[in-house]
Design a protein around this motif. Sequence first.
Motif, mmCIF file in Angstrom:
data_model
loop_
_atom_site.group_PDB
_atom_site.id
_atom_site.type_symbol
_atom_site.label_atom_id
_atom_site.label_comp_id
_atom_site.label_asym_id
_atom_site.label_seq_id
_atom_site.Cartn_x
_atom_site.Cartn_y
_atom_site.Cartn_z
ATOM 1 N N LYS A 39 -10.788 10.106 -2.856
ATOM 2 C CA LYS A 39 -9.834 9.178 -3.469
ATOM 3 C C LYS A 39 -9.640 7.961 -2.574
ATOM 4 O O LYS A 39 -9.632 6.813 -3.044
ATOM 5 C CB LYS A 39 -8.513 9.910 -3.710
ATOM 6 N N GLN A 40 -9.502 8.188 -1.284
ATOM 7 C CA GLN A 40 -9.318 7.079 -0.341
ATOM 8 C C GLN A 40 -10.532 6.150 -0.348
ATOM 9 O O GLN A 40 -10.390 4.928 -0.292
ATOM 10 C CB GLN A 40 -9.073 7.640 1.064
ATOM 11 N N TYR A 98 0.843 -1.190 0.000
ATOM 12 C CA TYR A 98 0.000 0.000 0.000
ATOM 13 C C TYR A 98 0.883 1.247 0.000
ATOM 14 O O TYR A 98 2.000 1.238 0.523
ATOM 15 C CB TYR A 98 -0.885 0.031 1.242
ATOM 16 N N LEU A 141 -8.298 3.829 -2.460
ATOM 17 C CA LEU A 141 -7.175 3.997 -1.515
ATOM 18 C C LEU A 141 -6.021 4.771 -2.137
ATOM 19 O O LEU A 141 -5.598 5.794 -1.643
ATOM 20 C CB LEU A 141 -6.681 2.654 -0.974
ATOM 21 N N HIS A 142 -5.480 4.252 -3.245
ATOM 22 C CA HIS A 142 -4.393 4.933 -3.936
ATOM 23 C C HIS A 142 -4.214 4.290 -5.303
ATOM 24 O O HIS A 142 -4.629 3.149 -5.536
ATOM 25 C CB HIS A 142 -3.080 4.850 -3.147
ATOM 26 N N LEU A 151 -9.145 14.312 -1.451
ATOM 27 C CA LEU A 151 -8.289 13.227 -0.982
ATOM 28 C C LEU A 151 -9.095 12.157 -0.240
ATOM 29 O O LEU A 151 -8.906 10.951 -0.496
ATOM 30 C CB LEU A 151 -7.163 13.776 -0.107
ATOM 31 N N PRO A 152 -10.017 12.514 0.663
ATOM 32 C CA PRO A 152 -10.853 11.466 1.264
ATOM 33 C C PRO A 152 -11.711 10.718 0.238
ATOM 34 O O PRO A 152 -11.976 9.525 0.408
ATOM 35 C CB PRO A 152 -11.732 12.243 2.260
ATOM 36 N N SER A 196 -2.178 7.945 -0.306
ATOM 37 C CA SER A 196 -3.276 8.259 -1.224
ATOM 38 C C SER A 196 -2.924 9.391 -2.178
ATOM 39 O O SER A 196 -3.425 9.443 -3.309
ATOM 40 C CB SER A 196 -4.530 8.627 -0.427
ATOM 41 N N GLU A 197 -2.056 10.299 -1.742
ATOM 42 C CA GLU A 197 -1.666 11.418 -2.599
ATOM 43 C C GLU A 197 -0.853 10.957 -3.798
ATOM 44 O O GLU A 197 -0.835 11.608 -4.837
ATOM 45 C CB GLU A 197 -0.831 12.433 -1.818
#
Length: 404
Positions: A265-266, A70, A270-271, A262-263, A73-74
Amino acid sequence: MTHFNLAFAARMANVNASVIREILKVISRPDIISFAGGMPAQDLFPYAGLQAAAEAAFTTSDTALKALQYGPSEGYAPLREAIAEQLRAEGIPLDGNQILVTTGSQQGIMLIAHAFLDPGDEVVVADPTFLGALQAFGSFEAQLIPVPLDAEGMKLDALEQVLARHKPKFIYTVPTFQNPTGLALSDERKAHLYQIARNYGVPIIEDDPYGELYFGHERPRAIKSYDTSQGVMLLRTFSKVLAPGLRVAYAVVPDGVMEKILPLKQGNDLHTASFTQMMVAEYLRSGALEQHLVHLRDIYRRRRDLMLAAMDEHFPTWCEWTRPEGGLFIWVTLPETMAAEPLLEQAIREQKVAFIPGKAFFAKGGGENTFRLNFSNASEEQIIEGVRRLGAVMRASRPALAQN
């Protein structure tokens, strides 16, 4: 037998399958010469360079384990730093904290739409524009406000009239070698578009998948390069210049927007895949990208020239088409009384050649007499023969005009 009640959300009424994807299923036979997809040429993928980048991602001690783990996320930090360096070289000042690596640029569109759009919100789009964006905005129940194009792109007098009457959440534009038309706004018009948007306080989503595929002497400026007020969100992708299967793209957004998307995307994935991000970072680090781009531009320029020359020779004079200075597409306009969809059916049936009808790219209907041609993903022989076949179908479908 028990039947479960699958009660879809009301917004699913606005979600339809991609017309292009459905057509590509039908024309996937090897005997079809296809100008339909928006795909880069797979024979031009930098296989050796990407293989070396993949091996480096696995063998470098710092990245070997991270490639399969993992990640943030950015996005992978060295990739974001490399992207930031390229953007600064274009005159776009920023730091890596404004860059979000996405799983394809379509995800960037979806994340921004998710963050900004409530049902009924208005979005300004060019008419025609990228089908994937229309699908994304429609899935969040937005009201689309189309602005017509001229020979250079979005008409700014019409845009200003729209902004004077409406309060859209943002303006979506593909200003450089647009999908589907291949048109590009001049640097002067890009600066003017930015100033109009700033005057009305309306943010811009600048979708820029094709900017590196220019056939002139230098890369056209991005609208983002004029942005002194953090009002432009820039989307770019490595799909058209490296390989779409990598699914590596990025969004450049202000800090306040990053905090919101960003949340999302999560919650979405996740990424973006760690391994492919590291491959792209290693490829950029090797310095191979610019040489690859020079080669790509040369080949695509030649294929564009061949297609335009073949169209000049074989297409009837009663239709018109764009002459793009970059990108992947040529846009054809038939007489208003002639529809592209029956022409496509005839072309596939009689000549085994395919294109994409244009009406799917229009937000509020219209465009039945238009279609899109892709010149990047066909061989030179296929371009010459396919255009000859298509010209024959067009002439046969309009016998009264065949001699004009």
